[in-house]
Design a protein around this motif. Structure first.
Motif, PDB file in Angstrom:
ATOM      1  N   GLY A  98      35.463 -12.679  41.318  1.00  0.00           N
ATOM      2  CA  GLY A  98      35.210 -11.464  42.077  1.00  0.00           C
ATOM      3  C   GLY A  98      36.260 -10.384  41.937  1.00  0.00           C
ATOM      4  N   LEU A  99      37.271 -10.636  41.121  1.00  0.00           N
ATOM      5  CA  LEU A  99      38.346  -9.668  40.950  1.00  0.00           C
ATOM      6  C   LEU A  99      37.991  -8.637  39.877  1.00  0.00           C
ATOM      7  CD1 LEU A  99      41.394 -12.113  41.055  1.00  0.00           C
ATOM      8  CD2 LEU A  99      40.537 -10.639  42.891  1.00  0.00           C
ATOM      9  N   PRO A 100      38.508  -7.415  40.027  1.00  0.00           N
ATOM     10  CA  PRO A 100      38.246  -6.394  39.010  1.00  0.00           C
ATOM     11  C   PRO A 100      38.998  -6.720  37.713  1.00  0.00           C
ATOM     12  CG  PRO A 100      39.765  -5.552  40.661  1.00  0.00           C
ATOM     13  CD  PRO A 100      39.300  -6.902  41.137  1.00  0.00           C
ATOM     14  N   VAL A 101      38.557  -6.113  36.632  1.00  0.00           N
ATOM     15  CA  VAL A 101      39.083  -6.388  35.300  1.00  0.00           C
ATOM     16  C   VAL A 101      39.773  -5.148  34.743  1.00  0.00           C
ATOM     17  CG1 VAL A 101      38.364  -6.909  32.932  1.00  0.00           C
ATOM     18  CG2 VAL A 101      37.313  -8.112  34.848  1.00  0.00           C
ATOM     19  N   ARG A 102      40.913  -5.354  34.065  1.00  0.00           N
ATOM     20  CA  ARG A 102      41.575  -4.276  33.333  1.00  0.00           C
ATOM     21  C   ARG A 102      41.810  -4.653  31.883  1.00  0.00           C
ATOM     22  NH1 ARG A 102      46.463  -1.802  35.074  1.00  0.00           N
ATOM     23  NH2 ARG A 102      45.754  -0.187  33.668  1.00  0.00           N
ATOM     24  N   LEU A 103      41.712  -5.943  31.567  1.00  0.00           N
ATOM     25  CA  LEU A 103      41.896  -6.415  30.194  1.00  0.00           C
ATOM     26  C   LEU A 103      40.584  -7.004  29.689  1.00  0.00           C
ATOM     27  CD1 LEU A 103      45.265  -8.332  30.588  1.00  0.00           C
ATOM     28  CD2 LEU A 103      44.950  -6.050  29.646  1.00  0.00           C
ATOM     29  N   VAL A 104      40.203  -6.624  28.480  1.00  0.00           N
ATOM     30  CA  VAL A 104      38.990  -7.151  27.867  1.00  0.00           C
ATOM     31  C   VAL A 104      39.364  -7.694  26.488  1.00  0.00           C
ATOM     32  CG1 VAL A 104      36.676  -6.598  27.045  1.00  0.00           C
ATOM     33  CG2 VAL A 104      37.567  -5.463  29.080  1.00  0.00           C
TER      34      VAL A 104
END
Length: 81
Positions: A25-31
């Motif tokens: 449920g946490l937001p993402v900054r690395l893909v």
């Protein structure tokens, strides 16, 4: 059609948090994107395992979260792999 002769890794860094609908449920900054060779599928599994191990390191995880661009992420990963 041969796409890659060996595994390749691409890293993207977003300027803002992205709702990726992740399991935690946490937001993402690395893909991370991986292209693997069909002749060496084990490389992809090993690469995924290494990325997972690194991201679970509290100190490295904080450094990666603070990275401002993909180059900083790449440099941090290369220093720890």
């Amino acid at each position: 059609l041969e796409i890659a002769d060996r595994s390749r890794l691409a890293v993207g860094v977003t300027a803002l948090d992205v709702d990726w609908r992740s399991l935690d449920g946490l937001p993402v900054r690395l893909v991370f994107a991986i292209v693997g060779s069909k002749e060496e599928p084990v490389e992809v599994v090993a690469l995924l395992g290494e990325i997972s191990r690194l991201l679970h390191s509290p100190a490295l995880g904080e450094w990666l979260k603070g990275a401002e661009n993909a180059r900083e992420v790449y440099d941090l990963l290369r220093a720890h792999v």
